[in-house]
Motif scaffolding. Sequence first.
Motif, mmCIF file in Angstrom:
data_model
loop_
_atom_site.group_PDB
_atom_site.id
_atom_site.type_symbol
_atom_site.label_atom_id
_atom_site.label_comp_id
_atom_site.label_asym_id
_atom_site.label_seq_id
_atom_site.Cartn_x
_atom_site.Cartn_y
_atom_site.Cartn_z
ATOM 1 N N MET A 136 0.833 -1.197 0.000
ATOM 2 C CA MET A 136 0.000 0.000 0.000
ATOM 3 C C MET A 136 0.869 1.248 0.000
ATOM 4 O O MET A 136 0.622 2.197 -0.740
ATOM 5 C CB MET A 136 -0.903 0.018 1.246
ATOM 6 C CG MET A 136 -1.961 -1.046 1.236
ATOM 7 S SD MET A 136 -2.951 -0.940 -0.236
ATOM 8 C CE MET A 136 -4.575 -1.028 0.411
ATOM 9 N N LEU A 139 2.385 1.727 -3.361
ATOM 10 C CA LEU A 139 1.469 2.194 -4.405
ATOM 11 C C LEU A 139 1.063 3.653 -4.196
ATOM 12 O O LEU A 139 1.050 4.444 -5.132
ATOM 13 C CB LEU A 139 0.224 1.294 -4.434
ATOM 14 C CG LEU A 139 -0.866 1.682 -5.429
ATOM 15 C CD1 LEU A 139 -0.330 1.654 -6.853
ATOM 16 C CD2 LEU A 139 -2.044 0.730 -5.323
ATOM 17 N N GLY A 247 10.013 -15.025 -2.987
ATOM 18 C CA GLY A 247 8.660 -15.447 -2.657
ATOM 19 C C GLY A 247 7.746 -14.312 -2.236
ATOM 20 O O GLY A 247 6.572 -14.537 -1.956
ATOM 21 N N GLU A 248 8.262 -13.104 -2.175
ATOM 22 C CA GLU A 248 7.446 -11.993 -1.675
ATOM 23 C C GLU A 248 6.259 -11.744 -2.605
ATOM 24 O O GLU A 248 6.412 -11.721 -3.814
ATOM 25 C CB GLU A 248 8.305 -10.733 -1.556
ATOM 26 C CG GLU A 248 7.715 -9.693 -0.667
ATOM 27 C CD GLU A 248 7.135 -10.272 0.607
ATOM 28 O OE1 GLU A 248 7.919 -10.740 1.436
ATOM 29 O OE2 GLU A 248 5.911 -10.255 0.771
ATOM 30 N N THR A 249 5.081 -11.562 -2.014
ATOM 31 C CA THR A 249 3.881 -11.557 -2.839
ATOM 32 C C THR A 249 3.149 -10.223 -2.882
ATOM 33 O O THR A 249 3.123 -9.542 -3.893
ATOM 34 C CB THR A 249 2.909 -12.639 -2.336
ATOM 35 O OG1 THR A 249 3.630 -13.852 -2.190
ATOM 36 C CG2 THR A 249 1.791 -12.837 -3.314
ATOM 37 N N MET A 250 2.540 -9.861 -1.757
ATOM 38 C CA MET A 250 1.566 -8.765 -1.802
ATOM 39 C C MET A 250 2.190 -7.442 -2.220
ATOM 40 O O MET A 250 1.652 -6.721 -3.051
ATOM 41 C CB MET A 250 0.882 -8.603 -0.445
ATOM 42 C CG MET A 250 -0.124 -9.681 -0.128
ATOM 43 S SD MET A 250 -1.091 -10.220 -1.536
ATOM 44 C CE MET A 250 -2.173 -8.825 -1.725
ATOM 45 N N THR A 253 2.805 -7.438 -5.865
ATOM 46 C CA THR A 253 1.572 -7.425 -6.648
ATOM 47 C C THR A 253 1.037 -6.010 -6.803
ATOM 48 O O THR A 253 0.528 -5.630 -7.849
ATOM 49 C CB THR A 253 0.519 -8.310 -5.951
ATOM 50 O OG1 THR A 253 1.099 -9.575 -5.724
ATOM 51 C CG2 THR A 253 -0.712 -8.447 -6.803
ATOM 52 N N PHE A 254 1.165 -5.228 -5.750
ATOM 53 C CA PHE A 254 0.612 -3.879 -5.802
ATOM 54 C C PHE A 254 1.375 -2.973 -6.759
ATOM 55 O O PHE A 254 0.810 -2.084 -7.368
ATOM 56 C CB PHE A 254 0.604 -3.255 -4.397
ATOM 57 C CG PHE A 254 -0.671 -3.513 -3.676
ATOM 58 C CD1 PHE A 254 -1.716 -2.617 -3.753
ATOM 59 C CD2 PHE A 254 -0.846 -4.668 -2.946
ATOM 60 C CE1 PHE A 254 -2.906 -2.869 -3.108
ATOM 61 C CE2 PHE A 254 -2.028 -4.928 -2.300
ATOM 62 C CZ PHE A 254 -3.061 -4.027 -2.376
ATOM 63 N N ILE A 255 2.670 -3.193 -6.866
ATOM 64 C CA ILE A 255 3.484 -2.166 -7.502
ATOM 65 C C ILE A 255 4.067 -2.587 -8.844
ATOM 66 O O ILE A 255 4.527 -1.751 -9.607
ATOM 67 C CB ILE A 255 4.602 -1.732 -6.514
ATOM 68 C CG1 ILE A 255 5.264 -0.425 -6.946
ATOM 69 C CG2 ILE A 255 5.640 -2.808 -6.336
ATOM 70 C CD1 ILE A 255 4.663 0.748 -6.282
ATOM 71 N N ASN A 258 1.677 -5.789 -13.038
ATOM 72 C CA ASN A 258 0.955 -6.997 -13.410
ATOM 73 C C ASN A 258 0.610 -7.152 -14.877
ATOM 74 O O ASN A 258 -0.565 -7.146 -15.251
ATOM 75 C CB ASN A 258 -0.344 -7.100 -12.607
ATOM 76 C CG ASN A 258 -0.082 -7.159 -11.140
ATOM 77 O OD1 ASN A 258 0.616 -8.040 -10.667
ATOM 78 N ND2 ASN A 258 -0.619 -6.207 -10.406
ATOM 79 N N ILE A 277 0.221 -15.902 -8.927
ATOM 80 C CA ILE A 277 -0.604 -16.828 -8.146
ATOM 81 C C ILE A 277 -1.576 -16.042 -7.282
ATOM 82 O O ILE A 277 -2.772 -16.347 -7.230
ATOM 83 C CB ILE A 277 0.285 -17.743 -7.284
ATOM 84 C CG1 ILE A 277 1.159 -18.622 -8.180
ATOM 85 C CG2 ILE A 277 -0.570 -18.619 -6.370
ATOM 86 C CD1 ILE A 277 2.177 -19.451 -7.430
ATOM 87 N N ALA A 278 -1.085 -14.989 -6.622
ATOM 88 C CA ALA A 278 -1.952 -14.204 -5.741
ATOM 89 C C ALA A 278 -3.085 -13.567 -6.530
ATOM 90 O O ALA A 278 -4.212 -13.488 -6.069
ATOM 91 C CB ALA A 278 -1.142 -13.123 -5.034
ATOM 92 N N ASN A 279 -2.796 -13.122 -7.739
ATOM 93 C CA ASN A 279 -3.812 -12.456 -8.541
ATOM 94 C C ASN A 279 -4.890 -13.406 -9.017
ATOM 95 O O ASN A 279 -6.064 -13.061 -9.040
ATOM 96 C CB ASN A 279 -3.158 -11.823 -9.770
ATOM 97 C CG ASN A 279 -2.662 -10.433 -9.493
ATOM 98 O OD1 ASN A 279 -3.296 -9.681 -8.759
ATOM 99 N ND2 ASN A 279 -1.536 -10.084 -10.061
ATOM 100 N N ASP B 166 -6.089 -8.994 -10.827
ATOM 101 C CA ASP B 166 -6.614 -10.210 -10.207
ATOM 102 C C ASP B 166 -7.829 -10.685 -10.976
ATOM 103 O O ASP B 166 -8.543 -9.895 -11.572
ATOM 104 C CB ASP B 166 -6.974 -9.958 -8.739
ATOM 105 C CG ASP B 166 -7.733 -8.665 -8.536
ATOM 106 O OD1 ASP B 166 -7.620 -7.774 -9.393
ATOM 107 O OD2 ASP B 166 -8.465 -8.539 -7.540
ATOM 108 N N GLY B 201 -1.831 -3.615 -14.789
ATOM 109 C CA GLY B 201 -2.830 -4.241 -13.938
ATOM 110 C C GLY B 201 -2.716 -3.759 -12.505
ATOM 111 O O GLY B 201 -1.644 -3.786 -11.921
#
Lengths: 321, 354
Positions: A136, A139, A247-250, A253-255, A258, A277-279, B166, B201
């Motif tokens: 967060m 982003l 392995g860091e995910t969240m 994913t935000f930044i 994607n 995978i998270a998405n 997602d 995305g």
Amino acid sequence: MIAVVPGELVASTPRAARGTGLDRAFEILCFSAATFLLAALGGLIVSLAIGGWPAFANFGVGFFFSAEWDPVREIYGAAGAVTGTLVTATVALLISLPLALGVAIFLVELCPTPLRRPIGTAVELLAGIPSIVYGMWGLFVFAPWFSKHVQMPIMMSAKPGTLWETLTTGVPNGSGILSASIILAIMILPFMAATLRELFLTIPPQVRESAYGLGSTTFEVIRNVSLPYIRTGAIGAVMLGLGRALGETMAVTFIIGNSHGFPTSMFASGSTIASTIANEFAEATGVLHTSSLIALGLVLFVITFIVLALARVFIGRQANL
Amino acid sequence: MFRNFAFGLAACLALSACGKPDAAKAPAAGAQIVGAGSTFAAPIFAKWAEAQKAETGLSLNYQAIGSGGGIKQIKAKTVAFGATDKPLKLEDLDAAGLVQFPAIIGGVVPVVNIPGVTGGQLKLTGPQLADIYLGNIKKWNDPALVAANPGVALPNLPITVVHRSDGSGTSFLFTSYLTAVAPKWAVVGANDAVKWPTGQGGKGNDGVAGFVKQTPGAIGYVEYAFAKMNSMAHVNLQNAAGTFVEPTAESFADAAASADWSKAEGFYLLLLNEPGANAWPITGATFVLMHKNQTDAATGRAVLSYFDNAFNKGDAAANELAYVPLPADLKTRVRSSWSAIVGPDGKPVYAPAP
């Protein structure tokens, strides 16, 4: 964590021989705790392999070399995500390693004693911040700042038609591969700094004192004595940091922006295995989609396993010195 | 990643652990019904449940795990109902012994960040939106856009396309709409995750809104409720009747009312490009999934009475949260469909008050 207990010492104690029922029960308890962990690990690998099998069977070796990811036509390839994972983790490491070394050296060699604890604690607290918070923050705070003060000036200074321009194209909003790497670097920094500090503390005081006694400056002691002394262990610490970054995910994913496929520039959107995978896992209903995501998980597992195994080897060597 | 994996596993276990005993219990006063699925509908389900708890003592345990998860859980019978933004086709319903009905209306709104352009000023047709998302229209001052928007000062700014990263019912609705209105979009197709030809995305509505707000020249799409609550600059879209409509509660309701539900077997209907004069073209619904044959009549009765009650008294709450309640005749149609949900004795588990 570096301490190694030689096995024969424990086994040869006479106490074990006159073990009572309680001792025996305790032994079984400990043994089952350890084997349970192994069984869980094995089960995980097996279930990932079974779950990912339809994808491997369908796409064959091409799964690893294709960057195509099209859920509508059910065509999946891991190459884009694997590349994104390796690139972000490596860049994150390149950024955070000098910083982590600096923090560790400062804390061990240079820091005034009253400041040592507060700074050490602050570094450890950074490690406790949940991943989603970094996402967060990345982003909403970091990305706008990064866009305005780093990305835009670089993009505008690039001469059209040059390789540099190709490497810096992207959406000017502060997201993308490089931003994700920087966020990752901040996330793995405390872990690496703490490990490196522990390693510096393992250097016997007399070794350093002797060097000082010979008239070395602080810089010379660090460069010629401390750093060579912890070298192999430090490589292990770096590998563990790399393992975490992979392995860091969240936060990623935000930044990261994607988008599937190969990233073509440092500001381009990309994806990592974990972010993909998270998405998509929660909403994946097709057999092949789910199975491709599980197969991605297996690929990440293998990559992480290799990295951690290398870390073990290096740290083991350090302990044996 | 394994942390997440393990967590998911634990959540599934917890879900099934608390789902099964409840399904077997008679839902007398103070009973709990367990549902899972659509994150979009979670706030309104919770609001309805809160109002009913005081009245009937019925409590709802709703797990917002995503539409795909909702479908998986109801098929595995770990929950009393599932909720999905992507309706199941009749053959899928029959194969799994399920019935579905719409519970609440929502929709997708394109939002933009164009300096000098405020919400509602920009008008787009469906094919133009598809061209933007295909990467064919690259600048805001593209002749096609300028010609369609006389009086709007469109800047010479590259268009940054933002989509959901997602898998989501929102993307499913949006891409289904583009498929319906623009033949060109067939190269991408419609799904809750697609291979986007261009753009970035963002994760969730938050992520999309974040990128749009931070990028001058960006266009994204979010749920109507989210756009309204965050007062984002929306785009007016041309509907099937040829008018450019604002995304408002009325235009969503008009889309739901003008849709022909009589031909929709198993309520399989996406409210895309409906004929109403004022209908918003990208409208959708959250559908509730239940097993046709309830092993425990009391559980089925509790779920249906919850939705019946919500239909009767929950419209104000829905409006308050920027959802769109079902139109009255659709509610009647849904209620009459409930006779297909039967208990072990073969009789309908719930009879709504006439």
